[in-house]
Motif scaffolding. Structure first.
Motif, PDB file in Angstrom:
ATOM      1  N   PHE A  50       0.966  -1.193  -0.026  1.00 59.92           N
ATOM      2  CA  PHE A  50       0.030  -0.130  -0.043  1.00 59.92           C
ATOM      3  C   PHE A  50       0.831   1.222   0.208  1.00 59.92           C
ATOM      4  O   PHE A  50       1.947   1.268   0.734  1.00 59.92           O
ATOM      5  CB  PHE A  50      -0.938   0.099   1.271  1.00 59.92           C
ATOM      6  CG  PHE A  50      -2.032  -1.129   1.371  1.00 59.92           C
ATOM      7  CD1 PHE A  50      -3.008  -0.911   0.746  1.00 59.92           C
ATOM      8  CD2 PHE A  50      -1.550  -2.290   2.012  1.00 59.92           C
ATOM      9  CE1 PHE A  50      -4.191  -1.897   0.909  1.00 59.92           C
ATOM     10  CE2 PHE A  50      -2.627  -3.258   2.029  1.00 59.92           C
ATOM     11  CZ  PHE A  50      -3.749  -3.358   1.512  1.00 59.92           C
ATOM     12  N   SER A  51       0.302   2.156  -0.751  1.00 59.16           N
ATOM     13  CA  SER A  51       1.209   3.442  -0.840  1.00 59.16           C
ATOM     14  C   SER A  51       0.389   4.610  -0.733  1.00 59.16           C
ATOM     15  O   SER A  51       0.324   5.610   0.181  1.00 59.16           O
ATOM     16  CB  SER A  51       2.016   3.662  -2.223  1.00 59.16           C
ATOM     17  OG  SER A  51       2.677   4.653  -2.114  1.00 59.16           O
ATOM     18  N   ASP A  53      -3.551   6.581  -0.553  1.00 60.38           N
ATOM     19  CA  ASP A  53      -4.940   6.334  -0.333  1.00 60.38           C
ATOM     20  C   ASP A  53      -6.075   6.469  -1.366  1.00 60.38           C
ATOM     21  O   ASP A  53      -5.482   6.844  -2.592  1.00 60.38           O
ATOM     22  CB  ASP A  53      -5.198   6.962   0.933  1.00 60.38           C
ATOM     23  CG  ASP A  53      -5.314   8.640   0.566  1.00 60.38           C
ATOM     24  OD1 ASP A  53      -5.152   9.068  -0.474  1.00 60.38           O
ATOM     25  OD2 ASP A  53      -5.235   9.201   1.816  1.00 60.38           O
ATOM     26  N   GLN A  57      -3.091  10.277  -1.684  1.00 54.87           N
ATOM     27  CA  GLN A  57      -2.255  10.820  -0.794  1.00 54.87           C
ATOM     28  C   GLN A  57      -1.617   9.628  -0.140  1.00 54.87           C
ATOM     29  O   GLN A  57      -2.296   8.605   0.194  1.00 54.87           O
ATOM     30  CB  GLN A  57      -2.877  11.766   0.216  1.00 54.87           C
ATOM     31  CG  GLN A  57      -3.469  13.039  -0.543  1.00 54.87           C
ATOM     32  CD  GLN A  57      -2.175  13.871  -1.129  1.00 54.87           C
ATOM     33  OE1 GLN A  57      -1.469  14.202  -0.508  1.00 54.87           O
ATOM     34  NE2 GLN A  57      -2.734  14.325  -2.408  1.00 54.87           N
ATOM     35  N   PRO A  58      -0.396   9.656   0.244  1.00 57.60           N
ATOM     36  CA  PRO A  58       0.413   8.553   1.081  1.00 57.60           C
ATOM     37  C   PRO A  58      -0.256   8.362   2.092  1.00 57.60           C
ATOM     38  O   PRO A  58      -0.852   9.187   3.052  1.00 57.60           O
ATOM     39  CB  PRO A  58       1.964   9.155   1.137  1.00 57.60           C
ATOM     40  CG  PRO A  58       1.881  10.205   0.115  1.00 57.60           C
ATOM     41  CD  PRO A  58       0.599  10.853  -0.171  1.00 57.60           C
ATOM     42  N   TYR A  59      -0.657   7.127   2.591  1.00 54.28           N
ATOM     43  CA  TYR A  59      -1.123   6.686   3.852  1.00 54.28           C
ATOM     44  C   TYR A  59      -0.254   7.277   5.139  1.00 54.28           C
ATOM     45  O   TYR A  59      -1.014   7.922   5.839  1.00 54.28           O
ATOM     46  CB  TYR A  59      -1.196   5.193   4.109  1.00 54.28           C
ATOM     47  CG  TYR A  59      -2.360   4.618   3.314  1.00 54.28           C
ATOM     48  CD1 TYR A  59      -3.519   4.648   3.580  1.00 54.28           C
ATOM     49  CD2 TYR A  59      -1.966   3.856   1.956  1.00 54.28           C
ATOM     50  CE1 TYR A  59      -4.687   3.946   2.702  1.00 54.28           C
ATOM     51  CE2 TYR A  59      -3.145   3.400   1.298  1.00 54.28           C
ATOM     52  CZ  TYR A  59      -4.254   3.496   1.812  1.00 54.28           C
ATOM     53  OH  TYR A  59      -5.352   2.619   0.899  1.00 54.28           O
ATOM     54  N   SER A  61       0.997   6.106   7.517  1.00 51.62           N
ATOM     55  CA  SER A  61       1.046   5.312   9.097  1.00 51.62           C
ATOM     56  C   SER A  61       0.070   4.337   8.854  1.00 51.62           C
ATOM     57  O   SER A  61      -0.661   4.223   8.133  1.00 51.62           O
ATOM     58  CB  SER A  61       0.535   6.567  10.075  1.00 51.62           C
ATOM     59  OG  SER A  61      -1.024   6.751   9.774  1.00 51.62           O
ATOM     60  N   ALA A  64      -3.556   5.077   9.767  1.00 50.18           N
ATOM     61  CA  ALA A  64      -4.253   5.672   8.678  1.00 50.18           C
ATOM     62  C   ALA A  64      -4.710   4.472   7.683  1.00 50.18           C
ATOM     63  O   ALA A  64      -5.845   4.315   7.229  1.00 50.18           O
ATOM     64  CB  ALA A  64      -3.251   6.839   7.847  1.00 50.18           C
ATOM     65  N   LEU A  65      -3.590   3.554   7.592  1.00 51.88           N
ATOM     66  CA  LEU A  65      -4.079   2.467   6.701  1.00 51.88           C
ATOM     67  C   LEU A  65      -5.103   1.511   7.405  1.00 51.88           C
ATOM     68  O   LEU A  65      -6.165   1.038   6.702  1.00 51.88           O
ATOM     69  CB  LEU A  65      -3.114   1.725   6.486  1.00 51.88           C
ATOM     70  CG  LEU A  65      -3.185   0.128   5.809  1.00 51.88           C
ATOM     71  CD1 LEU A  65      -3.626   0.330   4.291  1.00 51.88           C
ATOM     72  CD2 LEU A  65      -1.775  -0.603   5.572  1.00 51.88           C
ATOM     73  N   ASP A  67      -7.654   2.346   9.394  1.00 49.63           N
ATOM     74  CA  ASP A  67      -8.595   3.075   9.514  1.00 49.63           C
ATOM     75  C   ASP A  67      -9.460   2.856   7.974  1.00 49.63           C
ATOM     76  O   ASP A  67     -10.766   2.633   8.003  1.00 49.63           O
ATOM     77  CB  ASP A  67      -8.791   4.479   9.710  1.00 49.63           C
ATOM     78  CG  ASP A  67      -8.312   4.785  11.218  1.00 49.63           C
ATOM     79  OD1 ASP A  67      -8.625   3.683  11.870  1.00 49.63           O
ATOM     80  OD2 ASP A  67      -8.098   5.817  11.423  1.00 49.63           O
ATOM     81  N   ALA A  68      -8.542   2.973   6.948  1.00 49.18           N
ATOM     82  CA  ALA A  68      -9.274   2.835   5.568  1.00 49.18           C
ATOM     83  C   ALA A  68      -9.716   1.650   5.174  1.00 49.18           C
ATOM     84  O   ALA A  68     -10.671   1.439   4.439  1.00 49.18           O
ATOM     85  CB  ALA A  68      -8.016   3.303   4.699  1.00 49.18           C
TER      86      ALA A  68
END
Length: 244
Positions: A50-51, A53, A57-59, A61, A64-65, A67-68
């Motif tokens: 994963f890079s 979102d 935009q970059p995750y 953290s 953040a990943l 949560d997504a």
């Protein structure tokens, strides 16, 4: 976690505990140093990279990943930073995600660990995966589902990188990935500060990896709840993750 009813949350936690047990993360010691070691059999465990979102935009953290993924009804069971990146948190070398190449392979010379050649690539293709030196990967013709380039290689065809010294004075908390066979990837992060040669010996002598790749140093981070680790100290670029 946010937004889960009590009964559903209980079920989620049970499923997560099963997933984590299969993920195989454990504390291991080698030559007086402690490491977190996570082994994955790609015939059972679906690792992904994963890079960016949904907004491009970059995750940045693990949280953040996570949560997504939760918004999509999925769970983050494991994650680690997965290669070097620029000031915008984007890969500086080959990067492939879900079969799409976002960055081409980088064969340039330059300063820093990435350019301490030979560098290399770790890749996933279906239920197979591995680590290869960059030029060998190019010659292989492999079209990966996921791939990330980093450097330097730690172990190349059973030999420790020729530029490493046993008594090297550069010591960092380091993380990397090795491949003991064609279906297994092993991700490691040191608990203490180690030099390159010591880190490479772990992969070769203890973990049985004929090829292993350095992922990064001072920003090395891991998400492994069963080890009590949900690191969030530094902004991160590419992330490798086990998703359930």
């Amino acid at each position: 976690m946010r937004g889960f009813p009590g009964a559903l949350l209980a079920l989620v936690l049970v499923l997560l505990s099963v997933s984590l047990a299969r993920a195989g993360c454990a504390q291991e010691s080698f030559e007086g140093n402690s490491y977190a070691v996570c082994r994955f059999d790609l015939r059972q465990d679906r690792l992904q990279l994963f890079s960016l979102d949904a907004n491009g935009q970059p995750y940045g953290s693990f949280s953040a990943l996570a949560d997504a993924l939760e918004d999509r009804g999925q769970l983050l069971a494991f994650a680690m930073n997965a290669g070097m990146y620029d000031d915008g948190l984007k890969p500086i070398g080959l990067y492939v995600e879900r079969g799409k190449q976002a960055k081409k392979i980088n064969r340039r010379d330059g300063p820093g660990n990435f350019h301490l050649k030979p560098n290399g690539v770790f890749y996933i293709k279906g239920d197979k995966g591995g680590v290869m030196e960059t030029e060998a990967f190019l010659k292989s013709g492999i079209r990966p589902d996921h791939a990330s380039q980093s450097g330097p290689m730690l172990v190349i065809d059973g030999a420790i990188h020729p530029k490493f010294s046993e008594d090297g004075q550069s010591r960092q908390r380091r993380n990397g990935v090795g491949s003991p066979d064609g279906h297994t990837l092993v991700f490691v992060i040191s608990e203490s500060w180690v030099n390159f040669h010591s880190f490479a010996r772990l992969f070769r002598n203890r973990l049985g990896c004929k090829n292993a790749l350095f992922l990064d140093g001072s920003i090395s981070s891991i998400y492994a709840p069963e080890l009590g680790r949900r690191d969030g100290f530094f902004p991160l670029g590419p992330i490798v993750a086990l998703v359930k």
